[in-house]
Enzyme design. Structure first.
Site, PDB file in Angstrom:
ATOM      1  N   SER A   1      -3.658   1.325  -4.864  1.00 29.67           N
ATOM      2  CA  SER A   1      -3.034   0.091  -4.383  1.00 29.67           C
ATOM      3  C   SER A   1      -4.042  -1.042  -4.233  1.00 29.67           C
ATOM      4  CB  SER A   1      -2.340   0.339  -3.033  1.00 29.67           C
ATOM      5  OG  SER A   1      -3.299   0.693  -2.052  1.00 29.67           O
TER       6      SER A   1
ATOM      7  N   HIS B   1       0.838  -1.210   0.000  1.00 29.47           N
ATOM      8  CA  HIS B   1       0.000   0.000   0.000  1.00 29.47           C
ATOM      9  C   HIS B   1       0.872   1.260   0.000  1.00 29.47           C
ATOM     10  CE1 HIS B   1      -3.174   2.810   1.099  1.00 29.47           C
ATOM     11  NE2 HIS B   1      -2.445   3.203   2.144  1.00 29.47           N
TER      12      HIS B   1
ATOM     13  N   GLU C   1      -5.970   9.526   0.370  1.00 32.76           N
ATOM     14  CA  GLU C   1      -6.239   8.079   0.331  1.00 32.76           C
ATOM     15  C   GLU C   1      -7.137   7.664  -0.844  1.00 32.76           C
ATOM     16  OE1 GLU C   1      -5.015   5.535   1.754  1.00 32.76           O
ATOM     17  OE2 GLU C   1      -3.878   6.424   3.399  1.00 32.76           O
TER      18      GLU C   1
ATOM     19  N   HIS D   1       1.058   5.124  -2.139  1.00 30.26           N
ATOM     20  CA  HIS D   1       1.419   6.478  -1.695  1.00 30.26           C
ATOM     21  C   HIS D   1       2.665   7.058  -2.364  1.00 30.26           C
ATOM     22  CE1 HIS D   1      -1.482   7.252   1.471  1.00 30.26           C
ATOM     23  NE2 HIS D   1      -1.303   6.038   1.953  1.00 30.26           N
TER      24      HIS D   1
HETATM   25 FE   LIG Z   1      -2.630   5.029   3.220  1.00 31.21          FE
END
Ligand SMILES: [Fe+2]
Length: 423
Positions: free
Chosen positions: A338, A274, A319, A279
């Site tokens: 992700s 993730h 996010e 990110h």
């Molecule tokens: Fe995150």
């Protein structure tokens, strides 16, 4: 208030009230309350002693009162007993209706220096290692031990130390590879331009690929060279306040353990897949870095309610944010980028139009969100620059008795008045 007043110093005897000390952090600040009549020239006259005694002002805020008087809160550099400031106050007390030296403003604790992130980095929720019963690795003792070992390295990390290097096992690399390959066609189709450009570079320069898990150390150095953002190891989830505060310093807390192999396309918590596939690429983009830091700066010393609002803004942007590019919705949020299911859902064209709304921080701040389920709706920004502008406008409505600015050269937060960090 009309602009500038003259003060009738003879109308009432001046008073000077000391309500506290002026110390607060490395920079010394003193806040004065000047109560002035609403007359032309009053403010100009009242400020003259500061200039004549060489006292630097960092903020002036006015508040009207009843009875044709105004309160001015004046923040200045220095200590109460500094000679220039003491002389300016003495002069003010002769020329101004009322001068009050205020004490420090009590605010929730926040780091003033990047090294102070050490004080919160270990405060992971659930002690960083306690898995919930519905975690795919809950019954796997070997997995739990491995996750705890990696977590301990993060717990021991201190600012300025070398980034922990993890020797990932073949099984962990296999899990990473499965996620990497499965996401590849989806991210090409649905990732925003900034994400794809950075991802391409990460593949060429940082060892991104299905055959090995990149080291946080290398990715962090790559990002720092582009936007000043760095990764910092963490053992698990932090309190929203601590996590968001770090963004003000362009620091992103990043886990290093790998999700459980039994469910490679799902994780109930952040893991290295993730962090690095979702990110990291976006932190190479200057506009995204600005947006993220904006959230962080607004969270410093914010009230609990405002931190909660910011956490929701973070959720619906960093996010799960989408943005318009050439008439298409593209993903920039890590939770989308992700996740196979989230990418298909957010960008696959099956959702009704009312599942998408324009990015609006005020609306985001009111919106609850599911943490372990697919998102019911997505907020779509016109651009990351405009997303940041809107966020700035929203945060301006927060109550906070000081203004904060990050100094990238010293890696410290500058504040414009005396504060006392509590908690
Ligand atoms: Fe995150």
């Amino acid at each position: 208030m009309s602009n500038g007043p003259s003060i009738d110093a003879r109308s009432a005897p001046p008073t000077v009230t000391e309500t506290g000390s002026a110390a607060g952090g490395a920079e010394q600040r003193v806040t004065l309350l000047l109560r002035l009549d609403d007359r032309p020239g009053a403010l100009e006259s009242a400020l003259r002693p500061f200039a004549s005694h060489g006292v630097n002002l960092t903020r002036i805020e006015s508040r009207p009162r009843r009875g044709r008087t105004f309160d001015f809160y004046v923040d200045c550099e220095g200590r109460r007993d500094d000679s220039p400031l003491a002389r300016a106050i003495a002069e003010l007390s002769r020329t101004t209706t009322q001068v009050t030296v205020l004490g420090e403003a009590d605010v929730p604790w926040f780091p003033r220096d990047i090294a102070e992130l050490d004080l919160v980095a270990s405060n992971t929720l659930d002690a960083g290692g306690a898995l919930h019963t519905d975690h795919p690795g809950f019954s796997d003792r070997g997995y739990r031990r491995r996750r705890a070992d990696i977590g301990r390295l993060a717990q021991a990390y201190r600012h300025g130390a070398p980034f922990p290097v993890i020797e990932y096992t073949a099984a962990e690399t296999e899990t990473w590879g499965r996620v990497y390959r499965r996401l590849a066609p989806l991210r090409s189709r649905h990732g925003c331009r900034a994400y794809l450009a950075a991802f391409d570079e990460l593949e060429r320069r940082c060892g991104f690929g299905p055959g090995s898990i990149p080291q946080g150390r290398d990715v962090s150095a790559f990002l720092e060279a582009r936007t000043g953002f760095v990764l910092r190891p963490v053992a698990g989830l932090l309190r929203p306040r601590d996590f968001l505060n770090a963004l003000a310093f362009r620091v992103f807390f990043s886990t290093q353990y790998v999700r459980h192999h039994s469910v490679p396309f799902y994780t109930p918590e952040p893991d290295v897949c993730h962090e690095l596939l979702g990110h990291a690429p976006m932190f190479a983009d200057p506009a995204f870095a600005e947006l993220s830091q904006e959230i962080g700066l607004a969270s410093l010393g914010a009230t609990d309610d405002d931190v909660e609002r910011l956490a929701r803004c973070y959720w619906y942007s960093v996010e799960f944010g989408l943005l318009w590019e050439n008439g298409q919705r593209k993903a920039y949020g890590a939770g989308v980028l992700s996740s196979v299911r989230e990418l298909k859902r957010a960008c696959g064209g099956d959702l009704p139009e009312d599942a998408f709304r324009p990015w609006d921080p005020e609306a985001a701040a009111r919106e609850p969100y599911p943490i372990t389920d697919l998102q019911p709706r997505y907020l779509v920004a016109d651009s990351l620059q405009r997303a940041r502008t809107k966020l700035q406008g929203f945060c301006a409505s927060f109550y906070r008795p000081f203004h904060a600015r990050y100094d990238a050269a010293t890696k410290r937060v500058w504040v414009d008045r005396a504060i006392r960090r509590r908690g």
